[in-house]
Write a protein that holds these residues in place. Structure first.
Motif, mmCIF file in Angstrom:
data_model
loop_
_atom_site.group_PDB
_atom_site.id
_atom_site.type_symbol
_atom_site.label_atom_id
_atom_site.label_comp_id
_atom_site.label_asym_id
_atom_site.label_seq_id
_atom_site.Cartn_x
_atom_site.Cartn_y
_atom_site.Cartn_z
ATOM 1 N N TRP A 68 0.796 -1.218 0.000
ATOM 2 C CA TRP A 68 0.000 0.000 0.000
ATOM 3 C C TRP A 68 0.832 1.273 0.000
ATOM 4 C CZ3 TRP A 68 0.146 3.518 3.992
ATOM 5 C CH2 TRP A 68 0.669 3.093 5.209
ATOM 6 N N ARG A 69 1.996 1.259 0.609
ATOM 7 C CA ARG A 69 2.840 2.458 0.626
ATOM 8 C C ARG A 69 3.295 2.829 -0.783
ATOM 9 N NH1 ARG A 69 3.900 -1.058 3.964
ATOM 10 N NH2 ARG A 69 3.538 -0.793 6.166
ATOM 11 N N ALA A 70 3.678 1.792 -1.537
ATOM 12 C CA ALA A 70 4.142 2.018 -2.911
ATOM 13 C C ALA A 70 2.991 2.447 -3.819
ATOM 14 C CB ALA A 70 4.797 0.752 -3.453
ATOM 15 N N GLN A 71 1.752 2.220 -3.405
ATOM 16 C CA GLN A 71 0.594 2.704 -4.159
ATOM 17 C C GLN A 71 0.159 4.087 -3.689
ATOM 18 O OE1 GLN A 71 -2.320 -0.374 -3.621
ATOM 19 N NE2 GLN A 71 -1.170 -1.853 -4.828
ATOM 20 N N LEU A 72 0.292 4.356 -2.387
ATOM 21 C CA LEU A 72 -0.119 5.647 -1.831
ATOM 22 C C LEU A 72 0.731 6.786 -2.392
ATOM 23 C CD1 LEU A 72 -1.885 7.115 0.430
ATOM 24 C CD2 LEU A 72 0.191 6.961 1.810
ATOM 25 N N VAL A 73 2.026 6.608 -2.407
ATOM 26 C CA VAL A 73 2.931 7.691 -2.807
ATOM 27 C C VAL A 73 2.659 8.164 -4.238
ATOM 28 C CG1 VAL A 73 5.358 8.281 -3.193
ATOM 29 C CG2 VAL A 73 4.681 7.120 -1.082
ATOM 30 N N PRO A 74 2.581 7.280 -5.253
ATOM 31 C CA PRO A 74 2.284 7.787 -6.591
ATOM 32 C C PRO A 74 0.831 8.251 -6.767
ATOM 33 C CG PRO A 74 2.640 5.419 -6.677
ATOM 34 C CD PRO A 74 2.955 5.865 -5.280
ATOM 35 N N SER A 75 -0.046 7.849 -5.861
ATOM 36 C CA SER A 75 -1.434 8.328 -5.915
ATOM 37 C C SER A 75 -1.523 9.805 -5.532
ATOM 38 C CB SER A 75 -2.321 7.521 -4.974
ATOM 39 O OG SER A 75 -2.402 6.190 -5.401
ATOM 40 N N TYR A 76 -0.525 10.281 -4.828
ATOM 41 C CA TYR A 76 -0.484 11.678 -4.375
ATOM 42 C C TYR A 76 0.844 12.325 -4.777
ATOM 43 C CZ TYR A 76 -4.609 10.488 -1.693
ATOM 44 O OH TYR A 76 -5.867 10.087 -1.324
ATOM 45 N N PRO A 77 1.113 12.450 -6.089
ATOM 46 C CA PRO A 77 2.391 13.035 -6.508
ATOM 47 C C PRO A 77 2.514 14.507 -6.121
ATOM 48 C CG PRO A 77 0.943 12.787 -8.395
ATOM 49 C CD PRO A 77 0.279 12.098 -7.229
ATOM 50 N N ASP A 78 1.386 15.143 -5.834
ATOM 51 C CA ASP A 78 1.407 16.534 -5.397
ATOM 52 C C ASP A 78 1.784 16.666 -3.920
ATOM 53 O OD1 ASP A 78 -0.974 15.085 -5.125
ATOM 54 O OD2 ASP A 78 -2.215 16.874 -4.995
ATOM 55 N N LEU A 79 1.797 15.552 -3.184
ATOM 56 C CA LEU A 79 2.160 15.585 -1.767
ATOM 57 C C LEU A 79 3.535 14.981 -1.500
ATOM 58 C CD1 LEU A 79 -1.212 14.430 -0.128
ATOM 59 C CD2 LEU A 79 -0.545 16.709 -0.900
ATOM 60 N N PHE A 80 3.909 13.976 -2.290
ATOM 61 C CA PHE A 80 5.179 13.273 -2.095
ATOM 62 C C PHE A 80 6.134 13.626 -3.235
ATOM 63 C CE2 PHE A 80 1.977 10.716 0.047
ATOM 64 C CZ PHE A 80 2.575 10.468 1.272
ATOM 65 N N HIS A 81 7.335 14.075 -2.887
ATOM 66 C CA HIS A 81 8.319 14.501 -3.888
ATOM 67 C C HIS A 81 9.613 13.732 -3.690
ATOM 68 C CE1 HIS A 81 5.803 17.918 -5.062
ATOM 69 N NE2 HIS A 81 5.485 17.975 -3.784
ATOM 70 N N PRO A 82 10.362 13.420 -4.709
ATOM 71 C CA PRO A 82 10.068 13.724 -6.111
ATOM 72 C C PRO A 82 8.997 12.791 -6.657
ATOM 73 C CG PRO A 82 12.109 12.495 -5.971
ATOM 74 C CD PRO A 82 11.647 12.740 -4.558
ATOM 75 N N ALA A 83 8.178 13.330 -7.529
ATOM 76 C CA ALA A 83 7.112 12.551 -8.168
ATOM 77 C C ALA A 83 7.727 11.586 -9.174
ATOM 78 C CB ALA A 83 6.125 13.485 -8.865
ATOM 79 N N GLY A 84 7.066 10.480 -9.400
ATOM 80 C CA GLY A 84 7.513 9.542 -10.426
ATOM 81 C C GLY A 84 8.248 8.326 -9.905
ATOM 82 N N ASP A 85 8.930 8.439 -8.778
ATOM 83 C CA ASP A 85 9.653 7.305 -8.212
ATOM 84 C C ASP A 85 9.250 7.148 -6.754
ATOM 85 O OD1 ASP A 85 11.336 5.280 -7.461
ATOM 86 O OD2 ASP A 85 13.198 6.380 -7.820
#
Length: 151
Positions: free
Chosen positions: A11-28
């Motif tokens: 779930w963590r690996a799904q949560l982070v890209p689901s919110y690219p505006d909150l977690f940086h850098p986006a994409g990885d």
């Protein structure tokens, strides 16, 4: 107990890209600052907090960056940086405060209700006791009272 490693494909690996505006850098997602270093029982609380934060930031047009999400002294800690209007900042802080308050009575492992034993910090005599405060009695017993490390 699930270990929140950066290689986690859950779930963590799904949560982070689901919110690219909150977690940086986006994409990885594995390189994202603010990777949630908490166990599965707090997943739903964290997902709700992220949705509320996103709504506040989008309505405001400001910037937000999760910098660290972890357990400390038996409850969630969600650290962030950014530039928001006072109204949006209030909404973000309310979302985080609500999630942090709910984790104080929610088992980090299974998500079931738990009773928090309040102790002054000076009474904590070892590193393991604060992590134990985030577990319900059933989850502590099922692991023999031993708490694996979360990275």
């Amino acid at each position: 107990m699930t270990v929140a490693l950066r290689s986690d494909s859950g779930w963590r690996a799904q949560l982070v890209p689901s919110y690219p505006d909150l977690f940086h850098p986006a994409g990885d997602p594995l390189a994202a600052e603010g990777w949630p270093a908490v166990d599965d029982g707090w997943r739903e609380l964290l997902e709700r907090a992220c949705a509320r934060i996103r709504a506040a930031v989008r309505d405001d047009g400001g910037s937000f960056r999760a910098t660290q999400i972890k357990e400390k002294y038996g409850s969630l800690r969600f650290y962030w940086s950014g530039r928001l209007s006072p109204e949006a900042r209030t909404r973000v802080e309310e979302a985080i405060d609500l999630a942090e308050a709910r984790t104080a009575t929610t088992c980090e492992v299974c998500g079931e209700a738990r009773h928090r034993k309040l102790r002054p910090r000076s009474a904590v005599s070892c590193r393991i006791q604060p992590r134990a405060a985030a577990r319900c009695a059933r989850c502590l017993r099922s692991n023999g009272g031993v708490l694996p490390l979360i990275f």
